[in-house]
Write an enzyme that holds these catalytic residues in place. Structure first.
Site, short mmCIF file in Angstrom:
data_model
loop_
_atom_site.label_atom_id
_atom_site.label_comp_id
_atom_site.label_asym_id
_atom_site.label_seq_id
_atom_site.Cartn_x
_atom_site.Cartn_y
_atom_site.Cartn_z
N CYS A 101 0.87 -1.18 0.00
CA CYS A 101 0.00 0.00 0.00
C CYS A 101 0.89 1.22 0.00
O CYS A 101 1.89 1.27 0.73
CB CYS A 101 -0.89 0.00 1.24
SG CYS A 101 -1.99 1.44 1.34
N HIS A 143 -9.03 -3.84 -1.83
CA HIS A 143 -8.04 -3.05 -1.10
C HIS A 143 -8.38 -1.55 -1.18
O HIS A 143 -8.39 -0.86 -0.15
CB HIS A 143 -6.64 -3.32 -1.69
CG HIS A 143 -5.55 -2.48 -1.10
ND1 HIS A 143 -4.50 -3.01 -0.40
CD2 HIS A 143 -5.35 -1.13 -1.12
CE1 HIS A 143 -3.71 -2.03 0.01
NE2 HIS A 143 -4.19 -0.88 -0.43
N GLU A 144 -8.67 -1.07 -2.39
CA GLU A 144 -8.94 0.36 -2.56
C GLU A 144 -10.22 0.77 -1.84
O GLU A 144 -10.27 1.82 -1.19
CB GLU A 144 -9.01 0.74 -4.04
CG GLU A 144 -7.70 0.56 -4.80
CD GLU A 144 -6.49 1.13 -4.09
OE1 GLU A 144 -6.61 2.18 -3.43
OE2 GLU A 144 -5.42 0.50 -4.18
NI NI Z 1 -3.66 1.13 -0.17
#
Ligand code: NI
Length: 179
Positions: A101, A143-144
């Protein structure tokens, strides 16, 4: 367009729940997306969420249509700008795969995600998006969208023996978030 500073884990602004976008196709929204695209491109991100640049709105971008140099083993993901996303798992199957990330620079972990999802939302103009995804595409979307509910991937890790520094886990991988 401007490359914006990406907030790092520990910043309380990454822990907020983002409100939905209410007005589409505005100059402000186009400017936000342009900054996000430039910021993501500058660091070879697989995706970026507006809260990562301090903007608390349900806006995520991901994909480029090409293999990402930070994830060279993974297939390309269509370049997408997604507002007000809703994710629905299509079944109970999970996958576990490596994630990094931009807000947690220099690290990777094995993270469980749904294998197959349906995701919907809107583009910048307010046109509906409705897709199914599996594998890495599904992982990136999850994830986003987690960034929109204040979740960073370390909060999803179950096996902390598979959490470490990218430079140690993947020596030689060109990961320019190792700053
Ligand atoms: Ni991220």
């Amino acid at each position: 367009m401007t490359v914006r500073e990406i907030l790092k884990m520990g910043d309380a602004r990454l822990l907020r729940t983002a409100p939905a976008v209410e007005a589409f196709d505005t100059p402000e929204l186009h400017a936000l997306v342009a900054d996000m695209l430039e910021t993501m491109a500058a660091v070879n991100g697989a995706g970026l969420a507006a809260p990562q640049i301090g903007v608390n709105l349900q806006v995520v971008i991901f994909g480029s249509g090409a293999v990402n140099p930070r994830y060279p083993q993974e297939p390309p993901i269509p370049a997408t700008i997604l507002l007000n996303p809703v994710i629905t798992p299509l079944d109970d199957e999970e996958q576990v795969g490596w994630e990094g990330c931009l807000s947690v620079p220099g690290m990777r972990a094995m993270v469980p995600r749904w294998q197959r999802i349906r995701y919907s939302g809107f583009d910048v103009q307010g046109r509906a998006i409705d897709r199914t995804a599996d594998g890495f595409h599904s992982r990136v979307v999850q994830h986003e969208c987690d960034h929109l509910i204040g979740k960073l991937y370390p909060m999803r890790v179950r096996d902390f023996s598979q959490f470490g520094f990218t430079s140690v886990l993947f020596p030689g991988l060109d990961d320019n978030t190792d700053d």
